[in-house]
Design an enzyme around this catalytic site. Sequence first.
Site: not given
Length: 448
Positions: A165, A183
């Site tokens: 992440k 992302h």
Amino acid sequence: MATAGHVAARAGRLLTVSDDVVLLPDSTRRLRGPAVRPDARPSRPPDSHWIPGIQESGTSQVVFTNPVLVSDSAAARAPGPSDSVCSMAELPRLWVRHEVRPTERRAPIVPSDARRLVERGIAVTVEESPQRAFPIGEYAEAGCAVAPSGGWVDAPLEAYVVGLKELPDGPAELVHRHVFFGHAYKGQQGAGELLRRFAAGGGELLDIEYLVDSDGRRLAAFGHWAGYVGAALAVLRFRGTLPAPLQPSSKEALDAALGASNTGKTEPAAIVVGALGRVGRGARAALATAGIEPTCWDLEETRVLDRPALLGHDIMVNAVLTTGPTTPLLTKEDVEDPARRLSVVSDVTCDTASDWNVLPIYQHTTSWERPARRLHDDPPLEIIAIDNLPSLLPREASVAFSAELTPQLMTLGTADPAWRRCAAEFRAALERLERRERLHEAGRPRPT
Ligand SMILES: NC(=O)c1ccc[n+]([C@@H]2O[C@H](COP(=O)([O-])OP(=O)(O)OC[C@H]3O[C@@H](n4cnc5c(N)ncnc54)[C@H](O)[C@@H]3O)[C@@H](O)[C@H]2O)c1
């Protein structure tokens, strides 16, 4: 975007030079060669050209800023930051970073797979990480080097920094190649900032979400365990035994909770939509553990949506992955329908920000602190929409993910088409960003 030194680092072991050395942190030494004007260079043989260069000695790497003559055959094997290709003889060097999010206990590579990589001759460095589900000692035993948390900022330039992440907020310039879920390509919050950091440093994002085969299927994903946990939470909520806040646990503990919640009353009617995908299969496995045989719908069954049938279930697990405009599965009218039986929805997909969201009945995801939120009182309807479900089963999720990612990591730095597609996505995202910024500078509104 790439700096000369950066390209040089990628050219790696192909070159040998000596020059005055400036010591940098972590044994990375940059060389500033004597200034060589282009007109003062020796003449170039026909099959060669000038590139900036690098020399590696032991664990140290030496980057020099003046160009070096290499043969075109060697240069053809030397990668640039945007094409991620290096000599077939060169093995990638991996650096597994600590995850900054305090609740993130997963690892992209588990110790047993790290051992496989090391046995293949791939150097693996693993950062210490207090919350990781796998102790650092297991990595050391597997033959990995150990580095302090956050040490990747000083890692050798040729290292691929592997994580899951978000990166920490610094440094402002990202000079390495990073493999993780960025992302950052669909206008998500913070996406522009992250891409700008890569642009500033000449590094590269190889986003695992875009690591796909030639049919566009993802090669490493966490779907199964997301579906498993998402469905388990829905059952526990329906049976009134869902704890809060949620804590990471093991499959054994989760299965025991599912077993204990089963009081022998009539089983809820459950439906999984997107049942043939990874998340859907995981959801079906959890429901089977809970003693529930769900209705399974995928593309075929939703082509003409039987809304009353959908609303006639107690529990719904949404496992749909949309890639274009789709009829919503539930609408505001369904939420208010007095005849609705459906009372718990677990939205594993969590596509709240997408135009193609199939559940436009709520706006904000739920959390580990408050996993379920009431959307309607009479008849009751609750939503569970947690966007980091696999982190609740960190060991199982990591083992499954690592098993998929490890074979891919073995081809990192080769001309493997999957990594090339990944790199192309990054370049395209940077180009979109640059276009937007140029328009902005010109005073025109940014296209969305
Ligand atoms: N919440 C989390 O923590 C978490 C974790 C992992 C994945 N996800 C998300 O879960 C979703 C599913 O991921 P996946 O890996 O299972 O994808 P997948 O591609 O393996 O499966 C998706 C399934 O949805 C089906 N589908 C697509 N449109 C449909 C429609 N209109 N009606 C019925 N079925 C339809 C497809 O045929 C496919 O079987 C993705 O959006 C993913 O980002 C969430």
